[in-house]
Design an enzyme around this catalytic site. Structure first.
Site, PDB file in Angstrom:
ATOM      1  N   CYS A 405      52.721  59.439  29.094  1.00 43.80           N
ATOM      2  CA  CYS A 405      51.520  58.664  29.396  1.00 43.80           C
ATOM      3  C   CYS A 405      51.216  57.589  28.374  1.00 43.80           C
ATOM      4  O   CYS A 405      50.904  56.453  28.732  1.00 43.80           O
ATOM      5  CB  CYS A 405      50.329  59.590  29.581  1.00 43.80           C
ATOM      6  SG  CYS A 405      50.007  60.626  28.146  1.00 43.80           S
ATOM      7  N   HIS A 449      45.753  62.920  27.694  1.00 48.93           N
ATOM      8  CA  HIS A 449      46.307  61.889  28.564  1.00 48.93           C
ATOM      9  C   HIS A 449      45.793  60.522  28.116  1.00 48.93           C
ATOM     10  O   HIS A 449      44.776  60.426  27.440  1.00 48.93           O
ATOM     11  CB  HIS A 449      45.876  62.162  30.011  1.00 48.93           C
ATOM     12  CG  HIS A 449      46.634  61.368  31.022  1.00 48.93           C
ATOM     13  ND1 HIS A 449      47.995  61.389  31.120  1.00 48.93           N
ATOM     14  CD2 HIS A 449      46.210  60.530  31.996  1.00 48.93           C
ATOM     15  CE1 HIS A 449      48.393  60.599  32.104  1.00 48.93           C
ATOM     16  NE2 HIS A 449      47.315  60.057  32.652  1.00 48.93           N
ATOM     17  N   ASP A 465      46.281  54.384  36.665  1.00 44.90           N
ATOM     18  CA  ASP A 465      47.090  55.290  35.846  1.00 44.90           C
ATOM     19  C   ASP A 465      48.561  55.042  36.104  1.00 44.90           C
ATOM     20  O   ASP A 465      49.107  55.456  37.120  1.00 44.90           O
ATOM     21  CB  ASP A 465      46.730  56.739  36.173  1.00 44.90           C
ATOM     22  CG  ASP A 465      47.412  57.696  35.200  1.00 44.90           C
ATOM     23  OD1 ASP A 465      48.177  57.218  34.340  1.00 44.90           O
ATOM     24  OD2 ASP A 465      47.168  58.915  35.312  1.00 44.90           O
TER      25      ASP A 465
END
Lengths: 663, 319
Positions: A405, A449, A465
Site C-alpha cells: 500500500c 494502510h 485506493d
C-alpha cells in the site's frame, strides 16, 4: 506500642517472600542488577537473623546508597523521571531490608512494598497483573500480622491464612468503593513511563514502516457500531494525512485546527471506539468524523486529535458522515501544500505525469487512468518488495512493480501532484476483523494502510485506493488473504493465535480471550469520570447525588453488619460452651423436678441431684466432675467430651418421672 | 491544668459507671474502645498518597489497590474488636511484698470461645506485658509493679489492649478488678531495745544480740502451728511419732517489740520492727508486738508473723 522491638521470624520470612513477589512484575523494565542486589540483600538479612552477620554500619549504608544511586544513573541516564524513580524506589525497598532492625523499620518496608506494587500498574494494566498483585499484598499483610505477634509464637501459614481471610472479607467493600467512589480528572500532570516501546503509526511514513507494522498482531482499537457495521471494504480508518514529501519519506505537515468547510450528506454512522494506548495524540475514525468528547478536536485535514497523547485505553464516541463533501475550495497555501514536490528526481514519473495531463484534462479521468494503469500493468502486492534505491518511485512504477500500500499510495500521489492535481497520502488502518457480537470490529497493527485523496474543484477531497486495483482481496478480505501465496502473514510470530484462525476451537478461545480483555478495558481500566457518570445515571436516575450517598451508606452498612455477625457470632455470646452445657444440664434435671436453688453452687446441686436420683447418680457425677474440672480446676476439657457426657445422662433418665413432673 | 484535672475526674466517674469494679470482668461492646493507632494513621497517609497517584494517572488498578487496603482497614476494626471482645479477666490475688520489691499481681485471662492473641496488660506508664490466650483456654498472668509506699497497693484500673491483627487499630479497655496487694515496710537491720512481754514494770534495756542457746526442756507432741524447724527428726526416724523440742527459755521470757520504745520517725521504727519480726520468726522465738493502736500478744509461727507484718504495714493508714 509493640510487644518487643525485634522482628519475629514469621514477619521476617513473609517480608522476604513479599519482596520477591513485589519485584517480579517489575522485572520487564528493571535493570538486571536489581535482581542481584535483591539476592545479596536477602542473603545478608538471613545471615543477620541467624546471627552470622552484622547489621551494616552508617558508613556501609551510605556507600550502598551511593552505589545504588550511581547504578540507577548508569542504567537510566538520569535520576529524575518516572523510570528512574521506580528503579530508585525498588532499590530503596531492597536496601531497607538489610538495615531493618525494629518493627518500625519493618512497617516502613511494608508501606514501601505497597507503593512498589502501585508503580507496577503504571507499566502494565492487564487482568493478569491485577490478579497477581493480590499475592504480594496478601503476603505484606501477613508480614504485618507477624509483626503484631509475640516473639516466635506466630507460625507462618496461619498468619498468611488470616491475611487472606481479611482480604477476602474486604473484597465486597472494595468493589463498592471502586464503583461508587467519585472519579475525577488528574489533579496535576505526572511523568509517564517512557520506555514503553509502542508500535504503531508515526508522524512520517516510509514504506518500510508499514511493512514493520504488518508483522505485528497487536490490537489497535475496537469499534462498536450502533447498527450493522459497513462492509469491510468501506472501513477506511483515518489517522492522519501525510502531505510533505522529501524524496524518500512522506510526513505530516503542520495542520492548524482551523475551521473546515464541509457539508453533511447521507446517513450518519454512529459508533464508539475503544482505543489502546498509542502514546500519540491522534484518534481513529471513518470519514468525515465528528466527536464531542472533551479535549478532542478535528484538524483541517479531517483527522481527530486529542490534546494529550493517549497513554491509557481511551473510549470515545464518533458520528461519521461517509458521503459528506469536504473543502469545496482550497486556500492558496493549502493548494501549494497539496502540490508540493521535491525540486528534482523521479524524471520518468514526471514525464508520465505530463503525458497524462495532456491526454486527460479532466482530473477525474486522469485519476481513473492512473488507477487503471495499476490494474493493467503487472503490479504485484507483496510484503517482501525488492529494495529500492535512488529514484524509488521511478524504479517502483516502471521496473520492479512489486510493493504494498505505501508504495502504491506514495507513487500515485507523486504522479498526481506532478500532473497538477492536489493530492495527499492518508495513513491509517483499513478493514478489521469482525469481533464477538457482530457489531464490533477489531483492528490490529497489520491492518495498517495508506491510501490517496485528491482534490476536485467541484467535489472537494475524494479518496481513492490504488492498492484495491492491485490486490482487491487486501481490501475485501484482509492482509492474510492478500499474502496467502507468499506465506508472509505474521511470519515473525509463529505463535500468534491469529495465524491459526482456521482451527475452530482455537479461534473460539482467542475470541473469548479478546472478549475478556475488551470487558476488562471497558469496565475496569476505562472506568473513569465519564463512564462512572453514565453508570450512575443508568442505575440511579438523573439526580443521583443523594441517592448515591444513600446507596453507599446502605450498601456499606449492610455489608459491615453481615460481616460483624459472621465474625462475632453474638448469638453465642455471654456463656462459654461449658456454661451453655451446664444450663442444658439444669434444664434436663428440672424436667425431673430438680431445680437449682438460688445461691446453690453447681457442685452441691449436682450432689443433691445424685442423692435424689440414685439410679442416674453415676452419670450426674460424671458430668458434674467434668464441668468442675473445666471451670474451676483450670483443666481444659473439650466441649465435645462434656456434650457426650450430657447425652449419656439424658439417655439414662426417663422422659419424666411419674409423680414428680415439673411443669 | 485545672481543666485537665476536671476532665480526668469526669473521665474516671464515667469509667466507674461504664465499667464498675468487679473481681471478674468480661470485655464486651460496652467496655472495649477502639481507635486507629499511630501505625494506622501512617497507613491512612500512605493510602492518600496512593489515591493521589491513582487520580493523577487515572489508573483503575491503583484505585483498586487503594480501595482494597482501605477496606482491609475497615474490616480490621471488626477483627481488632473481636480480639478483645469476650475475653474474661479475673483477679487471682497476689502475695504481699516488702517495700522496694516488685509487687506481683496475678490476673487470669479466660477465653470464652475464640483465641485472643497479643493481649497487653499493665498500668501505664509501666510497660505493658503481652499474653496469648488459646481458644477456650486460660492464661495466668503475673504482672509486676514497683512498690513506692507501705500499705495496700491498689494499682487502679488495669489497661487491657491489643492491636492484633494488623496493628492499624488499637482496642483497649480499663478494667477495675479490685486488685490489691499488701506492701510491708522495708526491713532495715538495727539494734533493738527490748521490753519484756508480760506487762512487767521493770523494763530491762537489754540489747538482743544473737540467738542465745536456751535450755532444752524436753519433748512434747507436735501440734498444728508448731514450727517444722523444731521437729525432733531423730525421734521421727526411729518411729516415735512427731515430737517437738521444747525450750524453757522461750516460754519463760517473751520479747516484746515495742513501737514506743524506739527512736526515729514512724517509717524508720516500722522498718526496724519489721526487721526484728522477721529475725525473731526465723529464730523461732516468741514475741509480742506493741503498737500505739494495737497489741499482739506473744506468739510464734507463720500466722503470728504475718499478722504482725500486716499490722506494721497498715499502721496509721485507713484500711
Amino acid at each position: 506500642m509493640t510487644p518487643t522491638p525485634g522482628i519475629p521470624r514469621a514477619a521476617l520470612s513473609w517480608l522476604l517472600v513479599a519482596q520477591a513477589l513485589v519485584i517480579v512484575p517489575h522485572l520487564g523494565h528493571l535493570p538486571i542488577w536489581i535482581v542481584l542486589l535483591w539476592l545479596g540483600c536477602a542473603l545478608w538479612r538471613i545471615q543477620i537473623f541467624r546471627m552470622r552477620a552484622a547489621y551494616p554500619n552508617a558508613l556501609v549504608k551510605i556507600v550502598l546508597m551511593l552505589i545504588a544511586g550511581f547504578a540507577v544513573y548508569q542504567s537510566r541516564g538520569r535520576l529524575i523521571g518516572l523510570d528512574a524513580g521506580v528503579v530508585l524506589l525498588v532499590a530503596a525497598f531492597i536496601l531497607k531490608l538489610v538495615e531493618m532492625r525494629s518493627r518500625r523499620d519493618a512497617l516502613v518496608l511494608i508501606f514501601l512494598g505497597f507503593f512498589v506494587v502501585v508503580t507496577a500498574y503504571l507499566f502494565e494494566t492487564g487482568p493478569g497483573i491485577a490478579l497477581f498483585s493480590l499475592l504480594p499484598v496478601a503476603v505484606l499483610l501477613a508480614a504485618m500480622i507477624g509483626l503484631q505477634s509475640e516473639g516466635q509464637a506466630a507460625k507462618p501459614w496461619p498468619t498468611l491464612r488470616l491475611a487472606g481471610g481479611i482480604m477476602l472479607q474486604a473484597l465486597p467493600l472494595m468493589l463498592l468503593l471502586f464503583v461508587f467512589f467519585p472519579r475525577m480528572g488528574p489533579l496535576w500532570s505526572l511523568p509517564t513511563p517512557s520506555d514503553r516501546g509502542k508500535t504503531g503509526l508515526s508522524e512520517s511514513m516510509s514504506p518500510n514502516d508499514i511493512a514493520e507494522l504488518s508483522r505485528s498482531d497487536e490490537l489497535v482499537f475496537r469499534a462498536t457500531f450502533a447498527g450493522t457495521p459497513p462492509p469491510r471494504a468501506e472501513l477506511y480508518w483515518r489517522a492522519m494525512t501525510l502531505e510533505h514529501f522529501d524524496g524518500r519519506r512522506w510526513s505530516q505537515a503542520a495542520t492548524p485546527a482551523s475551521r473546515v468547510d464541509w457539508q453533511k450528506r447521507g446517513e450518519p454512522l454512529r459508533y464508539s471506539v475503544l482505543m489502546q494506548p498509542s502514546e500519540q495524540a491522534w484518534l481513529f475514525a471513518l470519514d468525515v468524523a465528528e466527536s464531542d468528547e472533551a479535549g478532542v478536536y478535528r484538524m483541517s485535514d479531517y483527522r481527530l486529535q486529542r490534546e494529550r497523547p493517549i497513554d491509557r485505553p481511551l473510549l470515545y464516541d464518533v458520528i461519521s458522515w461517509p458521503e459528506a463533501v469536504r473543502d469545496s475550495s482550497l486556500s492558496p497555501w493549502q493548494l501549494r501544500r497539496a502540490l508540493q514536490l521535491p525540486s528534482q528526481g523521479e524524471a520518468r514519473s514526471r514525464l508520465w505525469a505530463q503525458q497524462l495531463r495532456k491526454a486527460y484534462p479532466e482530473p477525474e479521468a486522469l485519476v481513473n487512468e492512473v488507477l487503471a494503469n495499476f490494474n493493467r500493468e503487472p503490479f504485484v502486492y507483496t510484503l517482501r518488495p525488492p529494495v529500492l534505491g535512488e529514484n524509488a518511485i521511478d524504479t517502483f512504477l516502471f521496473d520492479t512493480r512489486r510493493g504494498f500500500c505505501a508504495h502504491y499510495a506514495g507513487a500515485m500521489v507523486f504522479v498526481l501532484r506532478a500532473a497538477g492535481i492536489p493530492a495527499r497520502v492518508v495513513a491509517g488502518y483499513q478493514g478489521g476483523e469482525p469481533g464477538p457480537g457482530a457489531r464490533t470490529v477489531q483492528v490490529r497493527q497489520f491492518d495498517a494502510h495508506a491510501w490517496v485523496e485528491y482534490w476536485h474543484p467541484q467535489r472537494g477531497w475524494i479518496s481513492v485506493d490504488p492498492t484495491f486495483q492491485v490486490a482487491p482481496e487486501r481490501i475485501e478480505l484482509g492482509l492474510e488473504a492478500a499474502v496467502a501465496e507468499e506465506q508472509s502473514f505474521l511470519e515473525d510470530s509463529p505463535f500468534s493465535p491469529l495465524r491459526y484462525r482456521q482451527y475452530g476451537w482455537l479461534n473460539q478461545l482467542r475470541l473469548a480471550l479478546d472478549e475478556l480483555d475488551h470487558g476488562w478495558q471497558n469496565w475496569v481500566l476505562n472506568y473513569q469520570a465519564t463512564q462512572q457518570q453514565g453508570l450512575f445515571e443508568r442505575l440511579l436516575g438523573k439526580d443521583f447525588q443523594w441517592r448515591l450517598v444513600l446507596a453507599l451508606l446502605i450498601g456499606g452498612g449492610l455489608f459491615l453488619g453481615a460481616l460483624a455477625l459472621l465474625l462475632l457470632k453474638p448469638w453465642r455470646d455471654g456463656l462459654d460452651p461449658a456454661q451453655r452445657l451446664h444450663a442444658q444440664f439444669e434444664r434436663i434435671l428440672a424436667r425431673q423436678g430438680l431445680r437449682r436453688l438460688p445461691g446453690e453452687g453447681a457442685r452441691s446441686f449436682a450432689d443433691r441431684a445424685a442423692r435424689e436420683l440414685p439410679a442416674q447418680a453415676a452419670q450426674i457425677r460424671a458430668f458434674s466432675g467434668l464441668y468442675q474440672a473445666q471451670c474451676y480446676a483450670g483443666r481444659s476439657v473439650a466441649p465435645s467430651v462434656l456434650r457426650h457426657s450430657l447425652k449419656r445422662l439424658r439417655r439414662a433418665l426417663p422422659w419424666r418421672l411419674p409423680g414428680r413432673g415439673g411443669k | 491544668m485545672i481543666l485537665e484535672r476536671l476532665f480526668q475526674a469526669r473521665w474516671q466517674r464515667w469509667l466507674e459507671r461504664r465499667i464498675p469494679p468487679a473481681s471478674r470482668v468480661r470485655l464486651d461492646n460496652r467496655r472495649v474502645f477502639i481507635l486507629p493507632s499511630r501505625v494506622g494513621l501512617a497507613f491512612g497517609g500512605a493510602l492518600i498518597l496512593m489515591l493521589l497517584a491513582a487520580i493523577n494517572y487515572q489508573n483503575s488498578l491503583a484505585y483498586g489497590l487503594t480501595f482494597l487496603l482501605g477496606s482491609v482497614f475497615i474490616v480490621t476494626i471488626l477483627h481488632t474488636y473481636r480480639n478483645l471482645a469476650g475475653l474474661g479477666l479475673q483477679a487471682a490475688g497476689g502475695a504481699p511484698v516488702f517495700l522496694g520489691e516488685q509487687a506481683c499481681l496475678r490476673v487470669r485471662l479466660q477465653s470464652e470461645a475464640r483465641e485472643h492473641r497479643s493481649v497487653a496488660l499493665g498500668w501505664p506508664p509501666q510497660p505493658l506485658q503481652w499474653f496469648d490466650v488459646a481458644a477456650q483456654g486460660a492464661c495466668d498472668c503475673e504482672l509486676s509493679l514497683p512498690t513506692r509506699r507501705r500499705g495496700w497497693l491498689r494499682p487502679g484500673r488495669l489497661r487491657v489492649e491489643s492491636c492484633f491483627p494488623l496493628g492499624l487499630l488499637r482496642a483497649w479497655s480499663w478494667v477495675d478488678l479490685e486488685l490489691k496487694v499488701l506492701v510491708y515496710p522495708k526491713p532495715i537491720p538495727g539494734d533493738l531495745p527490748l521490753s519484756s512481754g508480760h506487762s512487767d514494770e521493770e523494763e530491762e534495756g537489754q540489747a538482743a544480740r544473737g540467738r542465745g542457746v536456751d535450755d532444752f526442756q524436753g519433748l512434747r507432741d507436735f501440734q498444728p502451728g508448731d514450727s517444722r524447724r523444731r521437729l525432733h527428726w531423730k525421734a521421727f526416724s526411729k518411729g516415735q511419732g512427731l515430737l517437738v523440742k521444747d525450750f524453757a527459755a522461750l516460754t519463760g521470757r517473751d520479747l516484746c517489740l515495742d513501737f514506743e520504745a524506739l527512736g526515729g520517725d514512724v517509717e524508720q521504727r516500722l522498718s526496724l520492727l519489721c526487721h526484728w519480726v522477721l529475725e525473731l520468726s526465723r529464730g523461732e522465738r516468741p514475741f509480742a508486738l506493741r503498737l500505739p493502736d494495737a497489741q499482739l500478744p506473744a506468739d510464734i509461727g507463720d500466722a503470728h508473723r504475718d499478722a504482725c507484718l500486716r499490722r506494721l504495714a497498715l499502721y496509721g493508714l485507713v484500711e
